[in-house]
Each structure stands twice: as C-alpha cells, then as structure tokens.
Motif scaffolding. Structure first.
Motif, PDB file in Angstrom:
ATOM      1  N   UNK A   3       0.933  -0.978  -0.071  1.00  0.00           N
ATOM      2  CA  UNK A   3       0.113   0.013  -0.084  1.00  0.00           C
ATOM      3  C   UNK A   3       0.952   1.256  -0.108  1.00  0.00           C
ATOM      4  N   UNK A   4       0.528   2.309  -0.777  1.00  0.00           N
ATOM      5  CA  UNK A   4       1.419   3.205  -1.102  1.00  0.00           C
ATOM      6  C   UNK A   4       0.717   4.620  -0.433  1.00  0.00           C
ATOM      7  N   UNK A   5      -0.614   4.547  -0.508  1.00  0.00           N
ATOM      8  CA  UNK A   5      -1.287   6.059  -0.405  1.00  0.00           C
ATOM      9  C   UNK A   5      -2.581   5.574   0.589  1.00  0.00           C
ATOM     10  N   UNK A   6      -3.295   6.643   1.213  1.00  0.00           N
ATOM     11  CA  UNK A   6      -4.324   6.656   1.928  1.00  0.00           C
ATOM     12  C   UNK A   6      -5.399   7.935   1.846  1.00  0.00           C
ATOM     13  N   UNK A   7      -6.705   7.565   2.093  1.00  0.00           N
ATOM     14  CA  UNK A   7      -7.351   8.846   2.155  1.00  0.00           C
ATOM     15  C   UNK A   7      -7.899   9.061   3.730  1.00  0.00           C
TER      16      UNK A   7
END
Length: 663
Positions: free
Chosen positions: A436-440
């Motif tokens: 996983x590289x990003x999130x909200x």
C-alpha cells in the motif's frame, strides 16, 4: 382533507385509548389505525398536543404514579435534588424547556430534503422497525399528506443504523441544510445547562475499582460480573404534549408523531440521567430487602451460571490485588461486605460481586425491583417489559464476560477488547498491506478509531499511534490547503467560520460544513516509511497471541505508587534516585551528545541536529524506568504486588508527557 373531515366526523376513535392485548402481534400499520388517528386529529382541529393528552397513559406514561414513586425514593434516602429532576422528567417529560419559533419555509426545507439515503435503501427494515415503535406506543402514524396542514410541527430527517442483527432509527436533530436553517437541536435549551449533566462516563473506572477491591477482600474466591439491560431507555420517557409536534418525521406514506424521547435529540441523554442515577442508588439500597429474591424468583431461576464456577480446579490461582489507602477493599469497619453497588452505563446496569449465589441473586433482584419501581411493573398484556429479560438470561453469571464491549477476566484481573473486535480491526489493517502506498483521510480516521479503542486497554498500543496520528493530521491539513486553493465556497465558509462578526448559528454551520469537507475529501496521500513500519508492527502485534491485548485492571485505576523516583538533566549530565526502590545514578553525557546541545550549537548551524533539553530530560525518565524495572523484576523488591506502579517525576513537562507519567 376537505372530503375526509366530514366523512370522519362521526368516526369512533375512542378505542385508541384502550389497551390492546394483541399489541405485540402487529408487524405493520393497520388501515383501521390510520383512520382512527386521523379522525382524532381532525376532532382536535389538528392540534397534536390535545390529541396526545386525549390518548392518555399509553402514550404519555401516566400509568406511573409519580407521587408514589418519589415518596418511595425518599424512604431509600435518594438525594432530594435528584428526586426533583426525576419527578420532572417522569411527570412533564422532555426537554426541560423548548420555546422556539421558526418559519414555515424552514420546516418545508427539511420536509423537501427528506431522509438519509439509508432509509429507502433499507425500506423493509425501516417498516418493521416502525411497526415495532407503533405497537409499543412510542409514536403514532398519520397520512403523510397531512404534514403540510398540521399546526405547530417540525420535520426532522431520519437515518437507520444496522449493527449486527439490530436496527436503530436515528433522529438527526442536528442536521442543517443551509447556514440559515434551524435544526431541532438548535431550538432546545440544553446548552443553557437546565438539564442534568451526564456522568455515566465514569462508570468504567468505578467498575474497575469495584473489581480490584473485591479481589483485595476475597483473594482466593471467584468473582463474577453480570448486567441488566433496560429496553428502549430513552423511549421510557415522554415528550411534553405541548411540544410533541416538533418531534415529527415522514417515512414513506406516513407522518409519525414521536411521543417518547428520541435517539438523536441533544437532551435525551440528559433527561435519562436522573433515572440512571436513581437506579444506581435505589438498587444498592434495595439490596437489604431479602424478600426480593422470592418476589422475582421466576426471573432468577432463568439465569445461567458459568460451569467453571462450580467445577473450578483446586489448583487454580487468582492474580492478587494489593490494599492501599485508595483501595481498602469492600468490607465495612465491622468486616462485613458492603451492599452490592450498581453502575448504570446509560441503560446497562452492571454489578460485580463474590461468587455467592445468594448475593448475586439478591443484587439481581434488587436491580429488577429498582427498574420496576421507577418505570412500572411487568404488564405484558398492556406493554413490553422495561427490562430485556432475554438479554439478562442469555448473559452468563461468570468470571469471564463481555460487558460494555470489553472482555473481563476476573481470575487474571484483566480487561481488554474482545477477540471479535480485534479480528474486525485486523480486517481493516489488511487494507494497509506492505504494498500500500497511499491512503485517504476518512479511511485512516476509521482505522484510528478502532485502534484507539484497543489502545484504551492495551496500553502499549498508545505509544505506537503517535506517528499515525501525525500522518492523519498532515493529510487533514493538506485537504484543507487544497480546498482553500481550489474552492471559493470553502474559502467563504472558512471565513464565516472564523469571523467574530458573523451570527453564531452561521458560524457553527460553517465550522461543521468545512470540517465535513476536510474529512471527506477523496484526495490520497503518500504513506511514508515510518507509518508503514508502524502499521506492520501493529498488525503483527495484534496477530501475535503471545502479546497481551488485555491490561491488568490494576493499571486502569487510581492507586498509590509502589515507588517514586526523581530525575533531572542538564546539557552535560543527568541523575536520578529513589529511596523507595533503593537506587541512585549519575551519567555524564558523552561528547558526541554534548557537542550537539545548546552549549555548542547556539545558532544551530547544522539544522536538524540540535539535541533538545527535552530529549535529555526524557532520557532521565527512561533510565529511572529501567532502574525501577530492575528493582521489581530481579526480586529485589518485596513480594506481594503483581502489578507495581511507579511514579517517575521529571523537571520537564514534555518528557513527562512523552512517557505518559504523572506530575
């Protein structure tokens, strides 16, 4: 309506006041009831307050003799001011005050905007839920077209929450569609302090202290914990008839008039608070009445007891508790156990005691009697019981139990999240895998909420969450900056939210609107290496059965410290000592540290390399902690306390905050 008024002029609606022995069988709204309620409202010229007064005790709760109840409470030495509040909520209803005037346009705005999307999405469940509300006389239906003709009403949107196998209708009394919109919660006077303050937040700690003190007095006996749940606690209290029209809502073909308190009005918890406190005091006072066990025998005989209580291995050992000034045990000056206290967390009455069938039955009987006294006896031919006897009987009387969303082990004297909650959290963590590289911001907020619940009892987790909170805070800050640069409406709302010259209602609306936009932004953010490592560490720790997820109750209550240590640091050395734990130490910082302090870097030429005095003070806390750990782990300390606590003081508030110690 012009056709129906004369057609229903002679319609006999008087039967609505009568009790229906088949009340529990209704699964929908009978057409006959529709016409009867419509005829009733026409008879009273569309004045809902008069209609509710006519309907009487089924809908207003006047089947309770409030004067007799209050007189009985006085006999049990219930606090007089508490009885005054209790009398008001039972006889007059809630809220304490509501005197408001809003425009018809404001009401129509809420009517036209309608309910949340969850309502049509779960129509069948909503209809079943409303049939249940109707048969319990918590509300009554009218055709939805009558809404625009009704006098003195307000329409509030609803949404439905589905949790496991339970559905709950939420009365969204705080929702505002525009800055000028006036919601129902803005009309109440709760903010003026006229309602009783809620104090159920202290229940957890009181239960923990009760359990710890029970173990002090009974070091070699099983302890048990159990609960008694009140059905629809807010619905037990009525709205005042004069303002009942303000609590209306439209669902499909019906307008519903809510005659009992709602889940969503800001005053509902405060209105219930006098009942909650009365129940606590009354149940403990009734413990002395031994006749209650015979009176409520039919309920007591349904209670299930944990098998391990009667088949406990003789070699089973209990984790011990240590007496101190703050925790003297549960015996009085004569060596007799005090009457079992009851703690109500909103509608859940919890009691814990020594495993003694007579005492447990006596405590449960006292709890049942207390509820019957203030809310009415069991009369199933007329209404549902005020107690969820099915839940009460399904919950084992046991030393291991799930109460208030926590798992208690009273042999180890620990408390923590139940396994299913940890499994749910791990499911959320799986979305944050190594790739996983990003999130909200929203999904990180949901995850942090789950992790924080675990951290409340798994204290080690608190020390890992700080950087994740930093990542979340940075994402929210970036969302805000992006909206400022791209949205004129957001800039205007933010100006309104921060302007002292704007109207308070406009300012609060703008604050709420901007916060929602910041949290709900779909922008993604880079998951840095530190956050990835922390998420991976948390995931592995929660999966590892050798790492405890439960905390000793001894660490969750006020106690006298087992030892106290002091420490201080300067830019070239540090030292600490403890008389209780028989140590002292002195450390001269090496040159590799001193050269990066303010002694040599006053102008900070190498930015980012300065070692703050806060960090050096924090080092003294860590060294003192290690010394205390050595003292207690290497059997230097005297035997007796399996959960020693150490009070470490530092001459620096930042260091103390980082370590999570008290001053």
């Amino acid at each position: 309506m012009a056709m129906l008024i004369p057609a229903l002029a002679q319609y006999d609606f008087t039967w609505l006041r009568n009790y229906d022995s088949d009340w529990a069988s209704y699964t929908s709204v009978p057409a006959r009831r529709d016409l009867a309620f419509l005829a009733l409202v026409f008879h009273y010229d569309l004045h809902l307050s008069s209609a509710v007064r006519y309907l009487g005790e089924k809908y207003t709760g006047t089947y309770r003799n409030v004067d007799a109840i209050c007189a009985r409470l006085a006999q049990h030495d219930i606090q007089p001011d508490l009885i005054t509040h209790f009398r008001r909520v039972l006889s007059h209803g809630g809220p304490a005050h509501l005197n408001a005037e809003v425009s018809r346009a404001n009401m129509l705005l809420y009517l036209r905007e309608g309910n949340a999307k969850s309502i049509p999405q779960h129509e069948e469940t909503v209809r079943k839920t409303m049939a249940k509300e109707m048969r319990n006389s918590f509300c009554f239906p009218l055709p939805s077209w009558t809404t625009r003709y009704m006098k003195h009403i307000f329409i509030t949107p609803l949404h439905i929450v589905l949790k496991e196998d339970k559905a709950r209708m939420i009365f969204n009394a705080k929702l505002r569609h525009t800055a000028d919109a006036v919601s129902l919660n803005m009309m109440t006077s709760t903010h003026l302090g006229v309602e009783m303050d809620c104090a159920y937040g202290s229940v957890y700690r009181r239960i923990f202290r009760r359990l710890y003190n029970l173990r002090i007095s009974y070091p070699d006996d099983d302890l048990v914990i159990h609960a008694n749940d009140i059905k629809s606690c807010f619905r037990q209290l009525p709205h005042h008839p004069d303002v009942v029209g303000a609590f209306s809502y439209v669902l499909f073909e019906h307008m519903w008039v809510q005659v009992r308190l709602t889940f969503g009005s800001d005053f509902s918890p405060q209105s219930w608070e006098p009942c909650r406190r009365v129940l606590e005091q009354l149940a403990q006072s009734l413990f002395k009445d031994s006749s209650l066990r015979d009176k409520h025998r039919k309920y007591l005989d349904q209670i299930m007891w944990c098998d391990s209580l009667s088949s406990r291995d003789a070699q089973c050992k209990f984790v011990q508790a240590v007496r101190d000034r703050l925790n003297p045990g549960v015996l009085d000056d004569d060596g007799n156990p005090v009457d079992t206290p009851h703690d109500f967390f909103v509608d859940d009455g919890i009691y814990a005691d020594l495993y003694d069938v007579v005492r447990i039955e006596q405590a449960l009987a006292a709890s049942i009697e207390a509820v019957f006294i203030i809310l009415g006896n069991s009369e199933l031919e007329k209404r549902q019981d005020p107690i969820s006897f099915d839940k009460m009987c399904e919950l084992l009387v046991a030393p291991f139990n799930k109460i208030l969303g926590l798992h208690f082990d009273l042999r180890r004297l620990t408390v923590g999240p139940p396994p299913e909650f940890i499994a749910k959290t791990l499911t959320h963590l799986e979305a944050f895998h190594k790739g996983r590289r990003s999130f909200q911001a929203r999904e990180m907020s949901e995850l942090m909420g789950l992790l924080q619940h675990i951290a409340n009892s798994s204290r080690w987790l608190n020390h890992i969450l700080s950087h994740l909170y930093t990542s979340l805070g940075a994402a929210l800050g970036s969302n805000k900056a992006y909206l400022l640069n791209t949205s004129k409406a957001f800039r205007e709302a933010l100006d309104l939210a921060t302007s002292s010259s704007s109207l308070p209602e406009h300012r609060s609306y703008a604050q709420s609107a901007t916060a929602r936009q910041v949290h709900s932004s779909r922008r993604t953010y880079y998951l840095n290496q530190t956050a990835k490592e922390e998420l991976n560490l948390i995931t592995r720790a929660l999966r590892d059965d050798t790492i405890p997820k439960h905390s000793p109750i001894a660490y969750l209550i006020p106690r006298e410290p087992s030892g106290t240590a002091w420490g201080d640091s300067c830019l070239y050395a540090a030292g600490g000592y403890s008389i209780d734990m028989q140590f002292w130490w002195y450390v001269k910082w090496p040159d590799s540290i001193v050269q990066y302090t303010l002694l040599f870097m006053r102008n900070n030429p190498d930015k980012g390399k300065l070692i703050s005095i806060n960090a050096l003070e924090y080092a003294t806390v860590i060294i003192n902690y290690c010394a205390a750990l050595l003292y207690f782990r290497d059997e230097i300390a005297p035997d007796g306390d399996p959960h020693p606590t150490v009070h470490i003081l530092a001459d620096n508030t930042s260091a103390e905050s980082w370590a999570g110690v008290g001053v």
